[in-house]
Design an enzyme around this catalytic site. Structure first.
Site, PDB file in Angstrom:
ATOM      1  N   SER A   1     -77.370   0.632   7.395  1.00  0.00           N
ATOM      2  CA  SER A   1     -76.367   0.465   6.822  1.00  0.00           C
ATOM      3  C   SER A   1     -75.390   1.878   6.198  1.00  0.00           C
ATOM      4  O   SER A   1     -74.300   1.833   5.986  1.00  0.00           O
ATOM      5  CB  SER A   1     -76.794  -0.178   5.481  1.00  0.00           C
ATOM      6  OG  SER A   1     -77.644   0.696   4.764  1.00  0.00           O
ATOM      7  N   ASP A   2     -76.049   2.920   6.251  1.00  0.00           N
ATOM      8  CA  ASP A   2     -75.205   4.066   5.872  1.00  0.00           C
ATOM      9  C   ASP A   2     -74.381   4.490   6.799  1.00  0.00           C
ATOM     10  O   ASP A   2     -73.090   5.039   6.796  1.00  0.00           O
ATOM     11  CB  ASP A   2     -76.314   5.212   5.746  1.00  0.00           C
ATOM     12  CG  ASP A   2     -77.120   5.867   6.704  1.00  0.00           C
ATOM     13  OD1 ASP A   2     -77.487   4.949   7.613  1.00  0.00           O
ATOM     14  OD2 ASP A   2     -77.456   6.972   6.746  1.00  0.00           O
ATOM     15  N   ALA A   3     -74.785   4.360   8.277  1.00  0.00           N
ATOM     16  CA  ALA A   3     -73.971   4.604   9.304  1.00  0.00           C
ATOM     17  C   ALA A   3     -72.682   3.883   9.129  1.00  0.00           C
ATOM     18  O   ALA A   3     -71.646   4.007   9.387  1.00  0.00           O
ATOM     19  CB  ALA A   3     -74.687   4.592  10.641  1.00  0.00           C
TER      20      ALA A   3
ATOM     21  N   TRP B   1     -70.278   4.503   6.709  1.00  0.00           N
ATOM     22  CA  TRP B   1     -69.131   5.690   6.962  1.00  0.00           C
ATOM     23  C   TRP B   1     -68.346   5.280   8.409  1.00  0.00           C
ATOM     24  O   TRP B   1     -67.159   5.683   8.478  1.00  0.00           O
ATOM     25  CB  TRP B   1     -69.841   6.826   7.539  1.00  0.00           C
ATOM     26  CG  TRP B   1     -70.510   7.706   6.200  1.00  0.00           C
ATOM     27  CD1 TRP B   1     -71.754   7.869   5.903  1.00  0.00           C
ATOM     28  CD2 TRP B   1     -69.790   8.615   5.481  1.00  0.00           C
ATOM     29  NE1 TRP B   1     -71.802   8.295   4.653  1.00  0.00           N
ATOM     30  CE2 TRP B   1     -70.587   8.981   4.408  1.00  0.00           C
ATOM     31  CE3 TRP B   1     -68.363   8.767   5.445  1.00  0.00           C
ATOM     32  CZ2 TRP B   1     -70.231   9.730   3.482  1.00  0.00           C
ATOM     33  CZ3 TRP B   1     -67.984   9.649   4.479  1.00  0.00           C
ATOM     34  CH2 TRP B   1     -68.716  10.257   3.416  1.00  0.00           C
TER      35      TRP B   1
END
Length: 407
Positions: free
Chosen positions: A147-149, A152
């Protein structure tokens, strides 16, 4: 509003976004040229947008030379499988935008869609891991998204649409943001709607969730909530801030991972035993880069006193620290020093901030840093050098915006 009404509204929003995407040649989908071969976004007819040349950013040029393939893949050469992670693709999109490097942005976006998202980012979140398989073939090694990728990527697309005046980027960013909210969040009692690290594997029991505070940079959360108001991200602002502040033990160090138990709150993660290291270093980085006038910076800049005191006493951040007692191992590398620069600057310790800049540059001169350290340095030192800033609402501020014309 009933569930049927909510579903209907979301379907209409998606259709509107898809219509906007189709108004111009689609980026991020696998297209074919007249000979049946895959066609890149760069080969599509030029769209309206800003037209000036990329900025001169030597650190970004070195990163591309070391880690970026000709077709847009960020390669972690330190690993035997020569892997690519979706996080690396997301960061490359972000740095390309900061550098006004649209040709690289398009290559990275094409590779990401075609290899991690089954050819279509409008329909699939990207797999987090791609590389050389045991049989020698190349492909996806783990299809579970990160989810962090994904955040971004949505952020870079949204800001590329705004800064370069390209509607298809904005539409695609909106779809990715909505898909994250639909597939990578859960309602957590006591926190509310909360971002999970991935769709699968982080809700191991009915009352238990495994969370990562480095996955919720508040400038990105705020931006997605404001830029795409129908995406559901507004519900994630409060829970994201709680992830960061409440998961940090009283000593003031950010953990790698944290367990949240309904009715009891945050607990030490049994797998990492309360350690802070390569994930956690980003918590300080994201916090320090928040806008000086933002409520989030006021809430966070004094949360990590333990790390700030450690750096003042030892001259460098630790590579690994026990967040429960403050015991640490060896000093972190150049990227760790670079990552602490914005936070040191934010709390007014300009002397220590400059000392970490000097240390980071000296270590980089001694030996070429790896992929991840280079990412941390691009963020931390790029911020220090004024290459970019984040506004209170998360929007990106870059010097070239004022001088680059739109056509």
């Amino acid at each position: 509003m009933t569930r049927a009404e909510t579903t209907g509204r979301r379907r209409r929003d998606v259709l509107r976004a898809l219509a906007a995407c189709s108004a111009l040649p689609m980026l991020g989908t696998l297209t074919r040229n007249a000979h049946g071969a895959p066609a890149s976004a760069a080969s599509a007819p030029a769209a309206l947008g800003r037209t000036c040349a990329p900025v001169d950013w030597p650190d970004w040029a070195r990163f591309k030379a070391r880690f970026l393939s000709d077709d847009g893949r960020v390669i972690d050469r330190s690993m035997d499988d020569q892997r690519t992670v979706s996080e690396g693709q997301a960061y490359a999109l972000t740095f390309s935008l900061m550098a006004n490097d649209r040709a690289t942005f398009d290559k990275v976006l094409d590779w990401t869609a075609n290899n991690l998202a089954q050819g279509d980012l409008t329909a699939h979140l990207p797999a987090w891991l791609w590389g050389r398989q045991d049989n020698g073939q190349w492909g996806v090694l783990d299809r579970n998204p990160a989810s962090d990728a994904d955040m971004w990527i949505a952020y870079a697309l949204g800001e590329a649409g705004r800064l370069w005046n390209v509607r298809r980027y904005t539409a695609l960013g909106a779809l990715v943001a909505r898909r994250i909210a639909a597939q990578e969040t859960d309602f957590v009692p006591g926190l509310g709607r909360t971002l999970l690290p991935a769709p699968v594997g982080f809700h191991p029991a009915t009352d238990l969730w495994r969370l990562n505070p480095s996955y919720v940079p508040m400038q990105v959360v705020r931006y997605l909530a404001g830029r795409f108001p129908e995406s559901g991200w507004a519900q994630l602002i409060s829970s994201s801030l709680k992830q960061i502040t409440l998961s940090a033990p009283p000593l003031g160090f950010a953990p790698e991972w944290a367990i949240y138990r309904a009715g009891r709150g945050f607990e030490i993660d049994p797998d990492t035993h309360g350690e802070g290291s390569y994930n956690a270093i980003r918590v300080y980085l994201w916090s320090g880069m928040l806008a000086p006038d933002s409520d989030d910076l006021h809430a966070l800049k004094h949360t990590f006193g333990g790390m700030l005191r450690y750096v003042a006493a030892h001259g460098a951040p630790p590579e690994r620290v026990n967040t429960r007692d403050g015991n640490a191992s060896r000093a972190g590398g150049s990227g760790f020093s670079a990552a602490l620069v914005p936070l040191l600057q934010a709390v007014g310790d300009t002397a220590q901030a400059q000392a970490q800049v000097t240390r980071a540059r000296a270590l980089e001169a001694q030996s070429a840093p790896g992929y991840y350290s280079s990412v941390l340095s691009l963020f931390g030192l790029g911020w220090h050098d004024g290459r970019f800033r984040f506004a209170a609402d998360g929007t990106l501020r870059v010097p070239w915006e004022a001088t680059c014309p739109t056509r």
